[in-house]
Motif scaffolding. Structure first.
Motif, PDB file in Angstrom:
ATOM      1  N   GLU A  26       0.824  -1.214   0.000  1.00 13.78           N
ATOM      2  CA  GLU A  26       0.000   0.000   0.000  1.00 13.78           C
ATOM      3  C   GLU A  26       0.857   1.263   0.000  1.00 13.78           C
ATOM      4  OE1 GLU A  26      -0.494  -2.127   3.203  1.00 13.78           O
ATOM      5  OE2 GLU A  26      -1.084  -3.428   1.556  1.00 13.78           O
ATOM      6  N   GLU A  27       2.058   1.192   0.586  1.00  9.43           N
ATOM      7  CA  GLU A  27       2.935   2.353   0.691  1.00  9.43           C
ATOM      8  C   GLU A  27       3.859   2.501  -0.508  1.00  9.43           C
ATOM      9  OE1 GLU A  27       5.107   1.852   4.284  1.00  9.43           O
ATOM     10  OE2 GLU A  27       3.321   1.418   5.456  1.00  9.43           O
ATOM     11  N   ARG A  28       3.946   1.496  -1.330  1.00 14.56           N
ATOM     12  CA  ARG A  28       4.909   1.458  -2.424  1.00 14.56           C
ATOM     13  C   ARG A  28       4.372   2.258  -3.617  1.00 14.56           C
ATOM     14  NH1 ARG A  28       8.653  -2.299  -2.752  1.00 14.56           N
ATOM     15  NH2 ARG A  28       7.521  -3.633  -1.338  1.00 14.56           N
ATOM     16  N   PRO A  29       5.187   3.163  -4.162  1.00 17.84           N
ATOM     17  CA  PRO A  29       4.757   3.853  -5.382  1.00 17.84           C
ATOM     18  C   PRO A  29       4.485   2.827  -6.481  1.00 17.84           C
ATOM     19  CG  PRO A  29       6.781   4.823  -4.502  1.00 17.84           C
ATOM     20  CD  PRO A  29       6.503   3.575  -3.724  1.00 17.84           C
ATOM     21  N   SER A  30       3.487   3.074  -7.302  1.00 15.30           N
ATOM     22  CA  SER A  30       3.072   2.092  -8.307  1.00 15.30           C
ATOM     23  C   SER A  30       4.166   1.783  -9.324  1.00 15.30           C
ATOM     24  CB  SER A  30       1.810   2.566  -9.026  1.00 15.30           C
ATOM     25  OG  SER A  30       2.076   3.787  -9.683  1.00 15.30           O
ATOM     26  N   SER A  31       5.102   2.684  -9.542  1.00 16.55           N
ATOM     27  CA  SER A  31       6.165   2.438 -10.513  1.00 16.55           C
ATOM     28  C   SER A  31       7.312   1.607  -9.925  1.00 16.55           C
ATOM     29  CB  SER A  31       6.711   3.758 -11.055  1.00 16.55           C
ATOM     30  OG  SER A  31       7.275   4.488  -9.992  1.00 16.55           O
ATOM     31  N   GLU A  32       7.355   1.477  -8.602  1.00 20.37           N
ATOM     32  CA  GLU A  32       8.428   0.719  -7.969  1.00 20.37           C
ATOM     33  C   GLU A  32       8.155  -0.771  -8.093  1.00 20.37           C
ATOM     34  OE1 GLU A  32      10.524   0.325  -3.645  1.00 20.37           O
ATOM     35  OE2 GLU A  32       9.573   2.205  -4.175  1.00 20.37           O
ATOM     36  N   LYS A  33       9.180  -1.517  -8.394  1.00 20.59           N
ATOM     37  CA  LYS A  33       9.042  -2.964  -8.580  1.00 20.59           C
ATOM     38  C   LYS A  33       9.283  -3.705  -7.265  1.00 20.59           C
ATOM     39  CE  LYS A  33       8.340  -2.851 -13.002  1.00 20.59           C
ATOM     40  NZ  LYS A  33       7.135  -3.316 -13.627  1.00 20.59           N
ATOM     41  N   VAL A  87      13.306 -18.807 -10.001  1.00 21.17           N
ATOM     42  CA  VAL A  87      13.092 -17.647 -10.863  1.00 21.17           C
ATOM     43  C   VAL A  87      13.058 -16.403  -9.987  1.00 21.17           C
ATOM     44  CG1 VAL A  87      11.463 -16.530 -12.457  1.00 21.17           C
ATOM     45  CG2 VAL A  87      11.729 -19.007 -12.496  1.00 21.17           C
ATOM     46  N   ILE A  88      13.660 -15.331 -10.468  1.00 18.76           N
ATOM     47  CA  ILE A  88      13.568 -14.035  -9.800  1.00 18.76           C
ATOM     48  C   ILE A  88      12.697 -13.140 -10.673  1.00 18.76           C
ATOM     49  CG2 ILE A  88      14.805 -11.998  -8.999  1.00 18.76           C
ATOM     50  CD1 ILE A  88      17.240 -13.883  -8.586  1.00 18.76           C
ATOM     51  N   LEU A  89      11.573 -12.710 -10.098  1.00 12.53           N
ATOM     52  CA  LEU A  89      10.643 -11.816 -10.793  1.00 12.53           C
ATOM     53  C   LEU A  89      10.756 -10.416 -10.203  1.00 12.53           C
ATOM     54  CD1 LEU A  89       7.382 -14.000 -10.750  1.00 12.53           C
ATOM     55  CD2 LEU A  89       8.969 -13.703 -12.663  1.00 12.53           C
ATOM     56  N   GLU A  90      10.617  -9.402 -11.041  1.00 13.13           N
ATOM     57  CA  GLU A  90      10.474  -8.020 -10.584  1.00 13.13           C
ATOM     58  C   GLU A  90       9.199  -7.492 -11.211  1.00 13.13           C
ATOM     59  OE1 GLU A  90      13.877  -5.509 -11.159  1.00 13.13           O
ATOM     60  OE2 GLU A  90      15.086  -6.713  -9.789  1.00 13.13           O
ATOM     61  N   VAL A  91       8.180  -7.301 -10.352  1.00 13.74           N
ATOM     62  CA  VAL A  91       6.839  -6.964 -10.822  1.00 13.74           C
ATOM     63  C   VAL A  91       6.257  -5.835  -9.981  1.00 13.74           C
ATOM     64  CG1 VAL A  91       6.402  -9.277 -11.758  1.00 13.74           C
ATOM     65  CG2 VAL A  91       5.871  -8.806  -9.373  1.00 13.74           C
ATOM     66  N   SER A  92       5.071  -5.400 -10.353  1.00 13.08           N
ATOM     67  CA  SER A  92       4.425  -4.280  -9.668  1.00 13.08           C
ATOM     68  C   SER A  92       3.674  -4.676  -8.406  1.00 13.08           C
ATOM     69  CB  SER A  92       3.458  -3.580 -10.627  1.00 13.08           C
ATOM     70  OG  SER A  92       4.175  -3.071 -11.725  1.00 13.08           O
ATOM     71  N   SER A  93       3.262  -5.956  -8.312  1.00 16.45           N
ATOM     72  CA  SER A  93       2.455  -6.359  -7.157  1.00 16.45           C
ATOM     73  C   SER A  93       2.541  -7.867  -6.937  1.00 16.45           C
ATOM     74  CB  SER A  93       0.992  -5.979  -7.378  1.00 16.45           C
ATOM     75  OG  SER A  93       0.450  -6.754  -8.432  1.00 16.45           O
ATOM     76  N   GLU A  94       2.121  -8.288  -5.761  1.00 16.62           N
ATOM     77  CA  GLU A  94       2.055  -9.707  -5.475  1.00 16.62           C
ATOM     78  C   GLU A  94       1.033 -10.386  -6.379  1.00 16.62           C
ATOM     79  OE1 GLU A  94       1.480 -12.855  -1.801  1.00 16.62           O
ATOM     80  OE2 GLU A  94       1.434 -10.709  -1.377  1.00 16.62           O
TER      81      GLU A  94
END
Length: 136
Positions: A26-33, A87-94
């Motif tokens: 909830e605190e994470r900016p939407s552009s942050e992965k 696998v290492i994923l970098e995504v916007s949300s769980e």
């Protein structure tokens, strides 16, 4: 075993001491992965007595390539004990991470089951620089 426990405790302390590593969705900016570690293990459709290289994983491989091309998958590879992969994923949300894993052809067919973990990789280079002589 004791050394490993002490090392892991130290890693945890360092990770917790870095406030940028743990931020609620909830605190994470939407552009942050957000980084997730996916561990694939033998699923119910894994043929008994077969190794990873014996499995029909062409569709899974193509899927991994597509994730890499989109910038969602950063690294992936087999476990060298022939029991699965990571696998290492970098995504916007769980939710995005869960959808990616659920859509994996090897998961859909039951070749793999998975664990999905939010992960906070430590920027070890920064700690190294801070601990170099004369860096005080």
């Amino acid at each position: 075993m004791k050394r490993t426990s002490i090392f892991l405790a130290g890693v945890l302390v360092l990770a917790l001491a870095s406030p940028q590593l743990v931020i609620a969705d909830e605190e994470r900016p939407s552009s942050e992965k957000i980084t997730f570690l996916v561990i694939y293990r033998q699923g119910p459709a894994w043929p008994q007595g077969k190794g990873l290289s014996d499995l029909p994983l062409n569709d899974h491989g193509k899927y991994m390539i597509s994730l890499y091309a989109k910038g969602l998958m950063k690294q992936a590879g087999p476990l060298t004990d022939d029991t699965g992969g990571a696998v290492i994923l970098e995504v916007s949300s769980e939710a995005e991470a869960k959808a990616i894993v659920a859509d994996d052809p090897a998961v859909k067919t039951g070749l793999f089951v998975h664990e999905l973990h939010p992960w906070a990789p430590v920027a070890w280079e920064e700690y190294l620089k801070r601990n170099e002589p004369g860096s005080e």
